[in-house]
Write an enzyme that holds these catalytic residues in place. Sequence first.
Site, PDB file in Angstrom:
ATOM      1  N   GLU A 266      39.820  43.530  28.558  1.00 52.16           N
ATOM      2  CA  GLU A 266      40.428  42.768  29.657  1.00 52.16           C
ATOM      3  C   GLU A 266      40.603  43.746  30.813  1.00 52.16           C
ATOM      4  OE1 GLU A 266      40.819  39.662  29.690  1.00 52.16           O
ATOM      5  OE2 GLU A 266      40.840  39.032  27.596  1.00 52.16           O
ATOM      6  N   CYS A 300      46.055  41.262  36.976  1.00 53.86           N
ATOM      7  CA  CYS A 300      44.593  41.268  36.992  1.00 53.86           C
ATOM      8  C   CYS A 300      44.063  39.972  37.593  1.00 53.86           C
ATOM      9  CB  CYS A 300      44.038  41.491  35.596  1.00 53.86           C
ATOM     10  SG  CYS A 300      44.749  40.416  34.353  1.00 53.86           S
TER      11      CYS A 300
END
Length: 508
Positions: A266, A300
Amino acid sequence: MGFSRKEYEFLSEIGLSSSNLGCYVNGTWKGSGPVVSTVNPANNQKIAEVKEASIQDYEEGMQACSEAAKIWMQVPAPKRGDIVRQIGEALRTKLQQLGRLVSLEMGKILPEGVGEVQEIIDMCDFAVGLSRQLNGSIIPSERPNHMMLEMWNPLGIVGVITAFNFPCAVLGWNACIALVCGNCVVWKGAPTTPLVTIAMTKLVAEVLEKNNLPGAIFTSLCGGVEIGEAIAKDIRIPLVSFTGSSKVGLKVQQTVSERFGKCLLELSGNNAIIVMDDADIQLAVRSVLFAAVGTAGQRCTTCRRLLLHESIYQTVLDQLLDVYKQVKIGDPLEKGTLLGPLHTSSSRKNFEKGIERIKSEGGKILTGGGQIGSEGNFVQPTIVEISPNANVVKEELFAPVLYAMKFKTLQEAIEINNSVPQGLSSSIFTRKPDVIFKWIGPQGSDCGIVNVNIPTNGAEIGGAFGGEKATGGGREAGSDSWKQYMRRSTCTINYGSELPLAQGINFG
């Protein structure tokens, strides 16, 4: 020992003190590594000290974890689910304290801190149900008196390396699923949020102890690069989940791949919101504000690029500039604050360097662009007018900086959205069905998260979370992400007395 500030005294309610051991191995708290201080990003003052793990601590933990794995994988999945249920209940009892700790140590505002802990509770609930649905398939065989089926078995140990921006939620995405799938967990939390790592681990450890289970089922390590590298290299860990930058994630992937392990990555995001000419502008503005300013631009999934149709460009910008002026900046624990500090002083310096680079590449600062004079790591929420072709736009600046740009057609907007190396999240604001279905279809957004009329951030746990390209390709949390935490075997069983071969082969 007591805490230096009265406002830190709540930490004792979740098992923390001014000096803490940062390593939970083989059911025991210890730490033979260096002593580090964790600081409050709102004032850069010390909160507490933590004694980190050493490589010797790590090795002791892995040996115990390997033995515990033999026990845990034989516990029936619904029973494993009940343990995760109890972890969720333990989290519920300390929701406010843990949320406050996340806010204090990471710097996100209190509602987001509490929301992060709630996300783990939600993951526990999801995993409990999943523990009764780890189903395989029955496959018709072409051979008489044969049966084909799929079996899903635990991998053994899952390594989880998490980042500072979500210091416990990402653990929840991984650990809740890994545990019900029959795996032990080895967690290395972010080096700058060790108190979150310790407090979370204490709750998990209490549940394991209460159920007379080996503490080594959940191993936790506060530490730096050395511990992360050990996890990546360790052949005893079949799957490593890593959250962080694309640059570091690539190194982790290469290291794990060299030993034929599996990675869940990720990594960086460079997320765009597209506002079409038919959009609900008020809805879009509210969404952009949360997506660009929330968590001080350190998600993110933060919106970093705002693509506005030329016919509404100035209207949207004017409204956005107006709401930016109303953003309350300050102590993340204070009610009403919308923008807390960046996580570290280094983050603030990177913001300053980023602004200089933006200017050098022709960017025009419409609002913000500076730091705020204080003891903390505060910066101004910033909107920049810039070309989508500027090199700086292709990279992730982990700060509340929003790039505004114009487009003429939907096709142009999609091309701009897809033009960056990262592919995590994206969203479009429109009322037109044809635009919506083009956007979510094969010629639309190339991201792992493709939204309509909502922000790029704030994903629910029921769907698989992750992205494409330089975001790493990993999928965590909901949907069928659980399959990555298990080993699939295709089994063919002959319950007859003959030996017919597949494809009609006659072999003597």
